[in-house]
Design a protein around this motif. Sequence first.
Motif, mmCIF file in Angstrom:
data_model
loop_
_atom_site.group_PDB
_atom_site.id
_atom_site.type_symbol
_atom_site.label_atom_id
_atom_site.label_comp_id
_atom_site.label_asym_id
_atom_site.label_seq_id
_atom_site.Cartn_x
_atom_site.Cartn_y
_atom_site.Cartn_z
ATOM 1 N N ARG A 207 -3.013 3.991 9.611
ATOM 2 C CA ARG A 207 -2.853 5.420 9.879
ATOM 3 C C ARG A 207 -1.439 5.905 9.557
ATOM 4 O O ARG A 207 -1.246 7.012 9.041
ATOM 5 N N ARG A 208 -0.435 5.076 9.873
ATOM 6 C CA ARG A 208 0.950 5.485 9.639
ATOM 7 C C ARG A 208 1.294 5.558 8.147
ATOM 8 O O ARG A 208 2.247 6.227 7.755
ATOM 9 N N ASN A 209 0.528 4.857 7.335
ATOM 10 C CA ASN A 209 0.790 4.849 5.888
ATOM 11 C C ASN A 209 -0.303 5.557 5.094
ATOM 12 O O ASN A 209 -0.283 5.523 3.863
ATOM 13 N N GLU A 210 -1.228 6.201 5.812
ATOM 14 C CA GLU A 210 -2.391 6.779 5.136
ATOM 15 C C GLU A 210 -2.012 7.891 4.176
ATOM 16 O O GLU A 210 -2.524 7.949 3.044
ATOM 17 N N SER A 211 -1.112 8.782 4.556
ATOM 18 C CA SER A 211 -0.759 9.901 3.679
ATOM 19 C C SER A 211 -0.046 9.408 2.418
ATOM 20 O O SER A 211 -0.315 9.898 1.310
ATOM 21 N N LYS A 212 0.836 8.439 2.570
ATOM 22 C CA LYS A 212 1.530 7.882 1.408
ATOM 23 C C LYS A 212 0.558 7.155 0.493
ATOM 24 O O LYS A 212 0.637 7.271 -0.746
ATOM 25 N N SER A 214 -2.661 7.778 0.186
ATOM 26 C CA SER A 214 -3.488 8.790 -0.488
ATOM 27 C C SER A 214 -2.751 9.396 -1.675
ATOM 28 O O SER A 214 -3.340 9.637 -2.740
ATOM 29 N N LYS A 215 -1.468 9.641 -1.499
ATOM 30 C CA LYS A 215 -0.649 10.212 -2.571
ATOM 31 C C LYS A 215 -0.583 9.265 -3.769
ATOM 32 O O LYS A 215 -0.750 9.684 -4.922
ATOM 33 N N ARG A 218 -3.974 9.144 -5.542
ATOM 34 C CA ARG A 218 -4.205 10.327 -6.376
ATOM 35 C C ARG A 218 -3.457 10.219 -7.710
ATOM 36 O O ARG A 218 -3.981 10.575 -8.770
#
Length: 377
Positions: A207-212, A214-215, A218
């Motif tokens: 969860r803590r690394n999910e946004s990175k 996803s980026k 992409r």
Amino acid sequence: MNVKRAYRFRFYPTPEQGVILARTFGCARFAYNHMLELRTAAWLERQERVGYHETSAALTALKKQPEFAWLNEVSSVPVQQALRHLQTAFANFFGKRAKYPTFKSKRDKQSAEYTSSAFTWNGSALRLAKMGEPLAIRWSRTLPKGAKITTVTASKDTAGRYHISLLCDDLIAAKPEGASKLGIDLGLTHFAILSNGEKIAAPNTFRRNESKLSKLQRRLAKKQKGSARRAKAKLKVAKLHAKIADARGDFLHKLSTRLINENQVIAIESLAISNMQKNRSLSKSISDASWSEFVRQLEYKAQWYGRTLIGIDRWYPSSKRCSDCGHTVAKMPLNVRTWVCPACGTAHDRDINAARNILAVGLAVSAHGESVSPMSL
């Protein structure tokens, strides 16, 4: 207690060693895939079962053919071991312990296993067959004094890191017997709630690394297939996945070791993880928690160090039962985190109360010698 114990280290091959390792990985993978295809075709076409000895003879014949002469350029041991691994995979399939074997891909983790005839170890340096120089290993911890190495496995993960795993015959002494007993209730907001009132926060490594992540994914999706930039983007994604897995593993090992060191008896609730992951709202958090790996570590460490691990039936109403008077309420939705027992008036924290009930029923089961539901994590 005599056990087989693996010690894993990073190592940094020279350019020449890297080439030999790549060839070895490729030959082992080819042998596995080729013989898997051969065994599958033999059954589908003739209903004939082909075993290890037949595939070994087929590999020997294959090496004599000019178009497959490159199989002789690497050590024969890892290639032969690939056939043994294929035999094990089929044994697990027929024993209904695993699915039908699948082909190995060069895009996944690569490995090669060396038995004692294909490596030399003098207590400080390790040489693999046809490698020449000793491997540059980062010794992050010391091997047991006089440890006998039986098998060496060299691997390369998708993040490009090389690891060496040394399987040793090890003697592990049981820890001094203690009096402390513990019940554990597993959760998502808190990874573990203990019967002594301690709540251990969930690491939420994914969860803590999910946004990175996803980026990076992409960016990877926008790269042209087969291009150098796509390869670089793919490596970045793999490195982040490796970072997440390492952080999760570090947390689980440290916590399981601490609990085993501090407690003589540990009771924990069995959970049907595969069923719980069908909940689309919680499946990602459940996978991130890695409860099954945590229980696996508790199981083998308890066996090693003379501790007792008790599994409690997943249907036991640990949350709805008052740990003071034993009264069980009819319903308790998940959003109810604290409640008051209508029978005795005791105020309960839902999770701590559950952990105390797990400990109580675990001790009762252990004392009366009743059967315990097997771990299903």
